[in-house]
Design a protein around this motif. Sequence first.
Motif, PDB file in Angstrom:
ATOM      1  N   ASP A 165       2.863  -4.030   1.209  1.00  4.96           N
ATOM      2  CA  ASP A 165       3.530  -3.755   2.419  1.00  4.96           C
ATOM      3  C   ASP A 165       2.769  -4.766   3.384  1.00  4.96           C
ATOM      4  O   ASP A 165       2.570  -4.326   4.686  1.00  4.96           O
ATOM      5  N   ASP A 213       7.274  -7.734   4.071  1.00  6.80           N
ATOM      6  CA  ASP A 213       8.397  -6.619   3.806  1.00  6.80           C
ATOM      7  C   ASP A 213       8.174  -6.135   2.738  1.00  6.80           C
ATOM      8  O   ASP A 213       8.251  -6.477   1.716  1.00  6.80           O
ATOM      9  N   ILE A 214       8.412  -4.534   2.754  1.00  8.37           N
ATOM     10  CA  ILE A 214       7.986  -3.934   1.591  1.00  8.37           C
ATOM     11  C   ILE A 214       9.176  -4.168   0.583  1.00  8.37           C
ATOM     12  O   ILE A 214       8.655  -4.496  -0.715  1.00  8.37           O
ATOM     13  N   SER A 215      10.406  -4.271   0.765  1.00  7.97           N
ATOM     14  CA  SER A 215      11.414  -4.547  -0.469  1.00  7.97           C
ATOM     15  C   SER A 215      11.113  -5.665  -1.085  1.00  7.97           C
ATOM     16  O   SER A 215      11.386  -5.962  -2.109  1.00  7.97           O
ATOM     17  N   ILE A 272       1.833   1.306  -1.249  1.00 12.46           N
ATOM     18  CA  ILE A 272       2.180   1.051   0.049  1.00 12.46           C
ATOM     19  C   ILE A 272       1.360   1.978   0.950  1.00 12.46           C
ATOM     20  O   ILE A 272       0.653   3.160   0.840  1.00 12.46           O
ATOM     21  N   LEU A 323       9.624   5.500   1.946  1.00 10.80           N
ATOM     22  CA  LEU A 323       9.390   4.212   1.425  1.00 10.80           C
ATOM     23  C   LEU A 323       9.511   4.684  -0.327  1.00 10.80           C
ATOM     24  O   LEU A 323       9.481   3.600  -0.970  1.00 10.80           O
ATOM     25  N   THR A 362      11.245   2.630  -2.824  1.00 10.87           N
ATOM     26  CA  THR A 362      10.548   1.859  -3.750  1.00 10.87           C
ATOM     27  C   THR A 362      10.723   2.308  -5.359  1.00 10.87           C
ATOM     28  O   THR A 362      10.761   1.335  -6.228  1.00 10.87           O
ATOM     29  N   SER A 379       4.609  -5.885   8.214  1.00 10.58           N
ATOM     30  CA  SER A 379       5.244  -4.862   7.932  1.00 10.58           C
ATOM     31  C   SER A 379       5.139  -3.735   9.001  1.00 10.58           C
ATOM     32  O   SER A 379       4.159  -3.350   9.783  1.00 10.58           O
TER      33      SER A 379
END
Lengths: 416, 416
Positions: free
Chosen positions: A213, A216-218, A237, A245, A249, B318
């Motif tokens: 994270d 950008d997490i994705s 995360i 999330l 995820t 993020s």
Amino acid sequence: MVAAALADGTADRDCVFEVFARRLPESRRFGVVAGTGRFLEELARFRFGEPELAFLAERAIVSDQTLEWLANYRFSGDIDGYPEGELYFPGSPILTIRGTFGEAVLLETLALSVFNHDSAIASAAARMVNAASDRALIEMGSRRTAEQSAVASARAAYLAGFSATSNLEAGRRYGIPTTGTAAHAFTLLHDKEADAFAAQIKTLGVGTTLLVDTYDISAGVKIAIEVAGPDLGAVRIDSGDLGVLAMQTRRQLDELGATKTKIVLSGDLDEFAIAALGAAPVDAYGAGTSVVTGSGAPTAGMVYKVVEVDGKPVAKRSEGKPSRGGAKTALRRHKPSGTAIEEVVIADAVDLEPGPGERLLQVPLVRGGEPVGDQPDLTAARRMLRERMVTLPWDGLKLSRGEPAIPTIFLEGSKK
Amino acid sequence: MVAAALADGTADRDCVFEVFARRLPESRRFGVVAGTGRFLEELARFRFGEPELAFLAERAIVSDQTLEWLANYRFSGDIDGYPEGELYFPGSPILTIRGTFGEAVLLETLALSVFNHDSAIASAAARMVNAASDRALIEMGSRRTAEQSAVASARAAYLAGFSATSNLEAGRRYGIPTTGTAAHAFTLLHDKEADAFAAQIKTLGVGTTLLVDTYDISAGVKIAIEVAGPDLGAVRIDSGDLGVLAMQTRRQLDELGATKTKIVLSGDLDEFAIAALGAAPVDAYGAGTSVVTGSGAPTAGMVYKVVEVDGKPVAKRSEGKPSRGGAKTALRRHKPSGTAIEEVVIADAVDLEPGPGERLLQVPLVRGGEPVGDQPDLTAARRMLRERMVTLPWDGLKLSRGEPAIPTIFLEGSKK
């Protein structure tokens, strides 16, 4: 106190002191005894050395008689107590110290410092373990408490059922499993997130946990699996709406074929946040600040009170904080099913034999100043707590404020 | 992290890390920087010795390359920071660490443990000092926090303006004035209250403080003056309705001719209870649990973030916890009267010259790994805080929840 008691001869009077909590903090339902192992270690080296004596002499804080007495100080009395990992309730005599006034009164600060801290942490941690159900909990709060408290906190959290700690010194000192994941700084150090992931995997293998994270997490998850392949151990995360999330995820990881890659969540998690994530696809939680600060109750509020002098019960009687005189025996009563019913604290009981469903709670810890052999270790304490948690009535496991899970009944020895 | 960064060469990249708090805990209005002196002491002996290296090797936690690097570890970079006793606000760069990634990232836990603890205690203690106005405050909380935290807490409370501590080790280590009064156990040890008082006076003189609430308070006061005479130093009341009891006791002492005998109150006092006793005839307060636990905020919540790598600003992007890249310069703006207006935190400022009413906030602490000479001592830090408190706008001294006393303005260097 010691100087004045040495001067008038009362320092040699036989005394019994008890450690107990008047109430459970934050209207909780149970407390967990922790610190016994640390207390016994500290007791063995509790001496007044040259630097301490020189300071007391230089400032003329105590008399020469007292300086000499302190130079020869070692505790030579007896101590009984609840074993580490046992539950406690208001009034439970967690520790009973027998010795002369002088030698026993000097242990107050040591005993309370250790038990008030460690029991506060273990009591909060046990609630988190319960809230996490069968998911793993990692203690990562070292940076939110003072240096040495961090090590003691890791120990108390492990006792309470945490799986591991990020505190390496706790691993070294107490044999606790250690773990850790990279920080955002490690990703930011590298030119690209992929470089950071590749470096971590090269050193720690694909079983490692990648922190996804930073940007950008994705995108982070996608890069993590590109770099590590579908056998990546876990992603962590640490920010954002963790429940949402985690679901996104999990779906993304599954779509990428990384169905066995675990999800670790962290970021200001306490027992309530952990419970609220119960339905999210989480494999492990990292808890920091809330564990090492006792989640709202950084001290267990235990006190150290004299209850007998020369065999006679004594007690403070003025308003506000009355106390009960006489050395106590404690037992817990259980239903035939094993569920605890009540804590029974009996003053001046003599050679009490527990009846059916009753269990005496104190064990010998120190005799003649020496630790009693075969003390349960941290693993045994951890196991004991797991067993004891099962004996709590259902209400006792609630996270909400309430009454203690079982009441404490105070009796006189003759009434038992 | 270090192992992976050593393996891919990034461990040698020049980095800047900053310590700051995203917000003030409990919606407080100011924070107090404390811990600098302790941090510099710990930094000087922050090494990896044989036992630590053997543990890491045995568990195969790090690579051989890393073990060797750790064996030779010593911080060789530069550190700047707010001096101890300075105020801070959300975003204030309390500490700036410059060094290679490897050597600087390793200081995170040490720096945060010290500053998060000590600043939490000092920030709470400063509110109590303010609430106590010109009355003395004695720190007596050692038994409510872990052993070593107790010593650090006494130091932080003294920095914040407490007069003395009951922790003798803090006296020895940091030169803090020590004091103490007898516990209820000392009275209970004796056959009669009068005997306990006589013993204490014989050893400590009539200037001592007698604890008068073991049995009946007004009887205790009467006995205290009978035994000590009207020159008794002080009486301490540790339970009951303290405001009412203080008034009754003052009247009784005056009637007994002990018009100069002081009254010390203790028993679960925090800044709110102290403020509420403002109108009571009190001479000193003893504060325990609330000081050493930060009065609801046991940790200052400071974080340690990388802000520059090889001269380029970096920042986490993020959601949830964004941060600001670039090394910061901080200054505080004041009205001509001296009242603080705002905290200005400027990224990438070059050789900033403060204008009228502006004061740069960081000072050099470490150069090339060595502490910069002439660091202010604890007494200087205490004096600085007293001076800084005067610069707070009136609203900033309120005990109630609210906004920070002054806002923090974030600028880029070019915009100043």
